[in-house]
Design a protein around this motif. Structure first.
Motif, short mmCIF file in Angstrom:
data_model
loop_
_atom_site.label_atom_id
_atom_site.label_comp_id
_atom_site.label_asym_id
_atom_site.label_seq_id
_atom_site.Cartn_x
_atom_site.Cartn_y
_atom_site.Cartn_z
N MET A 1 -10.16 1.38 -6.75
CA MET A 1 -9.63 0.30 -5.95
C MET A 1 -10.49 -0.93 -6.14
O MET A 1 -11.70 -0.87 -6.14
CB MET A 1 -9.62 0.71 -4.47
N CYS A 18 -3.73 -1.30 -4.49
CA CYS A 18 -3.49 0.10 -4.22
C CYS A 18 -2.24 0.49 -4.98
O CYS A 18 -1.19 -0.10 -4.78
CB CYS A 18 -3.31 0.33 -2.72
N HIS A 19 -2.37 1.44 -5.85
CA HIS A 19 -1.24 1.88 -6.66
C HIS A 19 -0.63 0.69 -7.42
O HIS A 19 0.57 0.48 -7.43
CB HIS A 19 -0.18 2.57 -5.81
N ASP A 35 1.42 -0.24 2.49
CA ASP A 35 1.92 0.52 1.35
C ASP A 35 2.04 1.98 1.77
O ASP A 35 1.04 2.63 2.08
CB ASP A 35 0.95 0.38 0.17
N CYS A 38 -0.29 4.74 0.21
CA CYS A 38 -1.71 4.84 0.55
C CYS A 38 -1.86 5.77 1.75
O CYS A 38 -1.11 5.66 2.72
CB CYS A 38 -2.29 3.47 0.86
N SER A 65 -5.20 2.33 7.24
CA SER A 65 -4.90 2.78 5.88
C SER A 65 -5.46 1.77 4.89
O SER A 65 -5.34 0.56 5.10
CB SER A 65 -3.38 2.90 5.70
N ASN A 66 -6.07 2.27 3.82
CA ASN A 66 -6.52 1.42 2.73
C ASN A 66 -7.47 0.31 3.22
O ASN A 66 -7.31 -0.85 2.86
CB ASN A 66 -5.32 0.84 1.98
#
Length: 160
Positions: A1, A18-19, A35, A38, A65-66
């Motif tokens: 990341m 992320c992704h 997202d 994630c 998240s994230n």
């Protein structure tokens, strides 16, 4: 990341990849949509003190998240009301004087930090958030998870 910090107009916007997807963080219309790919570290109800200065408390659904804390009006997570990029903040317990009518209160306050260069840089214009949980156990869980995300520790450390 990869995380990039870029102060703009007395505020800081974080871009988190992320992704292979870049997101922009902020409040209301600038708030990021989480997202769904994630992983979620923690989610649940907290009370957030209103930013109007009237010291009103609103019950909000929060999702961590994230390395970002998202908040919604309800648990359906349909429309994000705001997002807080935690690496730009630190998590502190509130003193009884700060939150007289609220037990189990803590604050998310702007940090002095620049990750990529390890320099101290003040993020101007980033307001503090004051929140409270319904139980001491909930508060301790949230403070622990938020603190670890703010210091950018890996999510698997939180689950130990």
């Amino acid at each position: 990341m990869t995380t990039y910090f870029k102060p703009i107009d007395k505020s800081a916007i974080i871009h988190v990849q992320c992704h292979e997807k870049v997101q922009e963080f902020g409040k209301r219309c600038q708030a990021a949509k989480r997202d769904p790919n994630c992983p979620v570290v923690i989610r649940g109800w907290l009370y957030k003190r209103d930013s109007t200065g009237l010291k009103l408390w609103k019950r909000r659904w929060f999702v961590l998240s994230n390395y970002c804390l998202y908040y919604y009006k309800d648990s359906r997570e349909e429309s994000v009301l705001g997002s807080i990029p935690l690496p730009s903040y630190r998590i502190l317990y509130c003193s009884p004087r700060e939150c007289r009518n609220r037990k189990y209160a803590f604050k998310v306050r702007a940090n002095v930090l620049w990750i990529s260069l390890n320099l101290n840089v003040v993020h101007q214009g980033m307001r503090p958030y004051i929140m409270s949980a319904e139980t001491q156990e909930d508060m301790l869980g949230w403070v622990r998870a938020l603190s670890q995300s703010a210091s950018m520790e890996a999510d698997d450390i939180i689950n130990r």
